[in-house]
Design a protein around this motif. Structure first.
Motif, PDB file in Angstrom:
ATOM      1  N   LEU A  99       0.836  -1.201   0.000  1.00 10.02           N
ATOM      2  CA  LEU A  99       0.000   0.000   0.000  1.00 10.02           C
ATOM      3  C   LEU A  99       0.870   1.250   0.000  1.00 10.02           C
ATOM      4  CD1 LEU A  99      -2.788   1.359   0.237  1.00 10.02           C
ATOM      5  CD2 LEU A  99      -2.561   1.157   2.726  1.00 10.02           C
ATOM      6  N   GLU A 100       1.923   1.231   0.813  1.00 14.08           N
ATOM      7  CA  GLU A 100       2.834   2.372   0.890  1.00 14.08           C
ATOM      8  C   GLU A 100       3.539   2.599  -0.446  1.00 14.08           C
ATOM      9  OE1 GLU A 100       4.725   5.594   2.822  1.00 14.08           O
ATOM     10  OE2 GLU A 100       3.011   4.356   3.429  1.00 14.08           O
ATOM     11  N   ALA A 101       3.915   1.503  -1.101  1.00 11.18           N
ATOM     12  CA  ALA A 101       4.622   1.613  -2.380  1.00 11.18           C
ATOM     13  C   ALA A 101       3.745   2.210  -3.467  1.00 11.18           C
ATOM     14  CB  ALA A 101       5.124   0.242  -2.821  1.00 11.18           C
ATOM     15  N   LEU A 102       2.433   2.025  -3.335  1.00 13.33           N
ATOM     16  CA  LEU A 102       1.503   2.517  -4.353  1.00 13.33           C
ATOM     17  C   LEU A 102       0.936   3.891  -4.035  1.00 13.33           C
ATOM     18  CD1 LEU A 102      -0.441  -0.814  -4.982  1.00 13.33           C
ATOM     19  CD2 LEU A 102       1.013   0.365  -6.652  1.00 13.33           C
ATOM     20  N   THR A 103       0.785   4.206  -2.739  1.00 16.83           N
ATOM     21  CA  THR A 103       0.071   5.435  -2.371  1.00 16.83           C
ATOM     22  C   THR A 103       0.828   6.322  -1.383  1.00 16.83           C
ATOM     23  OG1 THR A 103      -1.087   4.412  -0.486  1.00 16.83           O
ATOM     24  CG2 THR A 103      -2.128   4.204  -2.662  1.00 16.83           C
ATOM     25  N   GLY A 104       1.929   5.842  -0.831  1.00 17.30           N
ATOM     26  CA  GLY A 104       2.626   6.583   0.217  1.00 17.30           C
ATOM     27  C   GLY A 104       3.352   7.817  -0.274  1.00 17.30           C
ATOM     28  N   ASP A 105       3.859   8.590   0.675  1.00  9.05           N
ATOM     29  CA  ASP A 105       4.574   9.822   0.349  1.00  9.05           C
ATOM     30  C   ASP A 105       5.816   9.549  -0.491  1.00  9.05           C
ATOM     31  OD1 ASP A 105       2.720  11.261   1.795  1.00  9.05           O
ATOM     32  OD2 ASP A 105       3.915  11.278   3.639  1.00  9.05           O
ATOM     33  N   ASP A 106       6.425   8.377  -0.260  1.00  8.20           N
ATOM     34  CA  ASP A 106       7.645   8.038  -0.991  1.00  8.20           C
ATOM     35  C   ASP A 106       7.391   7.168  -2.224  1.00  8.20           C
ATOM     36  OD1 ASP A 106       9.240   9.398   0.855  1.00  8.20           O
ATOM     37  OD2 ASP A 106       9.331   7.669   2.193  1.00  8.20           O
ATOM     38  N   ALA A 107       6.113   6.966  -2.561  1.00  6.81           N
ATOM     39  CA  ALA A 107       5.787   6.178  -3.753  1.00  6.81           C
ATOM     40  C   ALA A 107       6.337   6.869  -4.993  1.00  6.81           C
ATOM     41  CB  ALA A 107       4.278   5.992  -3.875  1.00  6.81           C
ATOM     42  N   THR A 108       6.850   6.081  -5.919  1.00  8.21           N
ATOM     43  CA  THR A 108       7.392   6.660  -7.153  1.00  8.21           C
ATOM     44  C   THR A 108       6.255   7.196  -8.018  1.00  8.21           C
ATOM     45  OG1 THR A 108       7.260   4.566  -8.361  1.00  8.21           O
ATOM     46  CG2 THR A 108       9.281   5.001  -7.111  1.00  8.21           C
ATOM     47  N   ASP A 109       6.601   8.101  -8.910  1.00  4.59           N
ATOM     48  CA  ASP A 109       5.589   8.642  -9.829  1.00  4.59           C
ATOM     49  C   ASP A 109       4.983   7.525 -10.676  1.00  4.59           C
ATOM     50  OD1 ASP A 109       6.040  11.185  -8.884  1.00  4.59           O
ATOM     51  OD2 ASP A 109       7.435  11.739 -10.485  1.00  4.59           O
ATOM     52  N   ALA A 110       5.829   6.560 -11.056  1.00  2.00           N
ATOM     53  CA  ALA A 110       5.337   5.440 -11.865  1.00  2.00           C
ATOM     54  C   ALA A 110       4.304   4.619 -11.091  1.00  2.00           C
ATOM     55  CB  ALA A 110       6.507   4.551 -12.290  1.00  2.00           C
ATOM     56  N   ASN A 111       4.549   4.391  -9.808  1.00  2.00           N
ATOM     57  CA  ASN A 111       3.606   3.614  -8.999  1.00  2.00           C
ATOM     58  C   ASN A 111       2.321   4.385  -8.729  1.00  2.00           C
ATOM     59  OD1 ASN A 111       5.190   1.351  -8.884  1.00  2.00           O
ATOM     60  ND2 ASN A 111       5.951   1.702  -6.811  1.00  2.00           N
ATOM     61  N   LYS A 112       2.445   5.697  -8.527  1.00  2.00           N
ATOM     62  CA  LYS A 112       1.241   6.516  -8.326  1.00  2.00           C
ATOM     63  C   LYS A 112       0.379   6.517  -9.585  1.00  2.00           C
ATOM     64  CE  LYS A 112       3.220   9.639  -4.846  1.00  2.00           C
ATOM     65  NZ  LYS A 112       3.663  11.023  -4.559  1.00  2.00           N
ATOM     66  N   LYS A 113       1.030   6.588 -10.731  1.00  2.00           N
ATOM     67  CA  LYS A 113       0.306   6.539 -12.001  1.00  2.00           C
ATOM     68  C   LYS A 113      -0.346   5.179 -12.196  1.00  2.00           C
ATOM     69  CE  LYS A 113       1.005   7.221 -16.982  1.00  2.00           C
ATOM     70  NZ  LYS A 113       2.008   7.530 -18.056  1.00  2.00           N
ATOM     71  N   LEU A 114       0.397   4.124 -11.834  1.00  2.00           N
ATOM     72  CA  LEU A 114      -0.147   2.767 -11.934  1.00  2.00           C
ATOM     73  C   LEU A 114      -1.374   2.616 -11.058  1.00  2.00           C
ATOM     74  CD1 LEU A 114       0.148  -0.247 -12.831  1.00  2.00           C
ATOM     75  CD2 LEU A 114       1.589  -0.563 -10.803  1.00  2.00           C
ATOM     76  N   CYS A 115      -1.268   3.092  -9.818  1.00  2.00           N
ATOM     77  CA  CYS A 115      -2.386   2.983  -8.870  1.00  2.00           C
ATOM     78  C   CYS A 115      -3.608   3.754  -9.364  1.00  2.00           C
ATOM     79  CB  CYS A 115      -1.946   3.493  -7.504  1.00  2.00           C
ATOM     80  SG  CYS A 115      -3.170   3.282  -6.203  1.00  2.00           S
ATOM     81  N   ALA A 116      -3.377   4.916  -9.958  1.00  2.00           N
ATOM     82  CA  ALA A 116      -4.483   5.731 -10.472  1.00  2.00           C
ATOM     83  C   ALA A 116      -5.211   5.037 -11.618  1.00  2.00           C
ATOM     84  CB  ALA A 116      -3.948   7.086 -10.929  1.00  2.00           C
ATOM     85  N   SER A 117      -4.515   4.088 -12.255  1.00  4.28           N
ATOM     86  CA  SER A 117      -5.136   3.382 -13.385  1.00  4.28           C
ATOM     87  C   SER A 117      -6.060   2.250 -12.937  1.00  4.28           C
ATOM     88  CB  SER A 117      -4.053   2.818 -14.312  1.00  4.28           C
ATOM     89  OG  SER A 117      -3.440   1.661 -13.743  1.00  4.28           O
ATOM     90  N   PHE A 118      -5.977   1.830 -11.668  1.00  8.57           N
ATOM     91  CA  PHE A 118      -6.846   0.750 -11.185  1.00  8.57           C
ATOM     92  C   PHE A 118      -8.295   1.231 -11.157  1.00  8.57           C
ATOM     93  CE2 PHE A 118      -3.177  -0.547  -8.098  1.00  8.57           C
ATOM     94  CZ  PHE A 118      -2.410  -0.972  -9.171  1.00  8.57           C
ATOM     95  N   SER A 119      -9.215   0.309 -11.358  1.00  6.69           N
ATOM     96  CA  SER A 119     -10.620   0.678 -11.168  1.00  6.69           C
ATOM     97  C   SER A 119     -10.927   0.782  -9.677  1.00  6.69           C
ATOM     98  CB  SER A 119     -11.548  -0.352 -11.824  1.00  6.69           C
ATOM     99  OG  SER A 119     -11.488  -1.597 -11.153  1.00  6.69           O
ATOM    100  N   ASP A 120     -10.153   0.031  -8.847  1.00  5.35           N
ATOM    101  CA  ASP A 120     -10.343   0.096  -7.400  1.00  5.35           C
ATOM    102  C   ASP A 120      -9.113  -0.514  -6.714  1.00  5.35           C
ATOM    103  OD1 ASP A 120     -11.531   0.561  -4.949  1.00  5.35           O
ATOM    104  OD2 ASP A 120     -12.645  -1.332  -4.934  1.00  5.35           O
ATOM    105  N   LEU A 121      -8.697   0.102  -5.611  1.00  5.87           N
ATOM    106  CA  LEU A 121      -7.644  -0.453  -4.770  1.00  5.87           C
ATOM    107  C   LEU A 121      -8.275  -0.797  -3.428  1.00  5.87           C
ATOM    108  CD1 LEU A 121      -4.633  -1.129  -4.260  1.00  5.87           C
ATOM    109  CD2 LEU A 121      -4.378   1.206  -3.378  1.00  5.87           C
ATOM    110  N   GLN A 122      -8.375  -2.078  -3.137  1.00  3.70           N
ATOM    111  CA  GLN A 122      -9.034  -2.533  -1.916  1.00  3.70           C
ATOM    112  C   GLN A 122      -8.013  -2.865  -0.836  1.00  3.70           C
ATOM    113  OE1 GLN A 122     -11.759  -5.767  -2.641  1.00  3.70           O
ATOM    114  NE2 GLN A 122     -12.989  -4.598  -4.101  1.00  3.70           N
ATOM    115  N   GLN A 123      -8.246  -2.356   0.374  1.00  3.71           N
ATOM    116  CA  GLN A 123      -7.406  -2.675   1.520  1.00  3.71           C
ATOM    117  C   GLN A 123      -8.087  -3.786   2.326  1.00  3.71           C
ATOM    118  OE1 GLN A 123      -5.747   0.618   3.789  1.00  3.71           O
ATOM    119  NE2 GLN A 123      -6.295   2.029   2.149  1.00  3.71           N
ATOM    120  N   ILE A 124      -7.402  -4.893   2.490  1.00  2.00           N
ATOM    121  CA  ILE A 124      -7.961  -6.078   3.143  1.00  2.00           C
ATOM    122  C   ILE A 124      -7.114  -6.409   4.370  1.00  2.00           C
ATOM    123  CG2 ILE A 124      -8.499  -8.533   2.822  1.00  2.00           C
ATOM    124  CD1 ILE A 124      -9.002  -7.875  -0.146  1.00  2.00           C
TER     125      ILE A 124
END
Length: 275
Positions: free
Chosen positions: A157-182
């Motif tokens: 979760l941190e790698a995709l949405t955290g303060d230190d997440a890379t721009d590539a990972n933030k862009k990847l996460c934004a492309s999901f239809s949904d990110l579910q925390q389980i």
């Protein structure tokens, strides 16, 4: 009369001396019993995070790579190990309240460097994506428009949405239809089985463990989300306890025990302590 009074006084003094000796003996006995008692070392861990910590299906006992290391450390130090399963979201409260002495369970240092007193890193870890074997998802770009699951408060979760997440990972996460925390990865994989999610992002050690057990069901994408290191997290400032545990852990490296336990859990390629 004076003789009688002197006799009574002497008798009272004797009783007082005997009582004092008895109290001193009891105090010494109590002090001795306290010093002889083993220190209890309480390790907080996620009970659904194999191969680092989990409940063995056959024995019903908690086991795993980290817990076996903790047992060997306690053997070295003459301590008694208490394995304390915790809700991962509440780990900081457990540590700060003194309910546990440390968090030792595939615990990522990266991004948390200033939040805990850390041991040396002992495992190199990466964040990867697990999908069904017959999935049409073959690379990270294929996750666009998909439902992706991560464990709450996890490194993925941190790698995709955290303060230190890379721009590539933030862009990847934004492309999901949904990110579910389980809550845990067992539930996340059950949701993957049921088709409720399309992919699960998780630590490579946990991913490899589950894929090896279910080679006909899951596969790991070649592309990784991030790389990180595991350490043992102690309450901020508790360097005394950290130093003792770290010293014993390094002794396990030197005598080969660390490598043997890593091999048992298929983590030989992941360990970094002593290399």
């Amino acid at each position: 009369m004076k003789k009688i009074f002197a006799f009574i006084l002497a008798a009272l003094m004797a009783v007082t001396v005997l009582a004092s000796c008895g109290n001193n003996k009891d105090a010494k006995s109590s002090s001795s019993s306290k010093s002889d008692a083993k220190k209890t070392f309480t390790v907080g861990f996620d009970a659904e995070f194999p191969p680092y910590g989990y409940r063995d299906e056959k024995t019903g006992e908690y086991t795993g790579f980290d817990l076996e290391l903790a047992e060997k450390v306690c053997d070295k130090l003459g301590w008694e190990l208490k394995k304390q399963p915790i809700d991962w979201d509440s780990k900081d409260n457990e540590l700060n309240s003194g309910t546990i002495d440390c968090i030792w369970n595939g615990f990522t240092i990266n991004g948390r460097e200033d939040d805990y007193t850390w041991s040396e890193a002992y495992v190199d870890n990466s964040q990867v994506v697990v999908v069904k074997k017959d999935s049409d998802i073959k690379k990270l770009d294929d996750l666009s428009g998909k439902v992706v699951a991560v464990q709450a408060d996890s490194s993925a979760l941190e790698a995709l949405t955290g303060d230190d997440a890379t721009d590539a990972n933030k862009k990847l996460c934004a492309s999901f239809s949904d990110l579910q925390q389980i809550g845990n990865y067992n539930d996340a994989l059950m949701n993957l089985d049921a088709g409720a999610v399309d992919a699960v992002c998780m630590d490579i050690g946990v991913a490899s463990y589950n894929v090896n057990k279910n080679a006909d069901k899951y596969t790991i994408l070649d592309d990784q989300i991030a790389s990180e290191q595991y350490g043992i997290g102690f309450k901020k400032g508790n360097t005394e306890l950290k130093d003792k545990v770290e010293k014993a852990l390094n002794e396990l490296v030197e005598d080969g025990t660390f490598a043997k336990i890593a091999e048992k859990y298929d983590l030989s390629d992941a360990i970094c302590l002593g290399k």
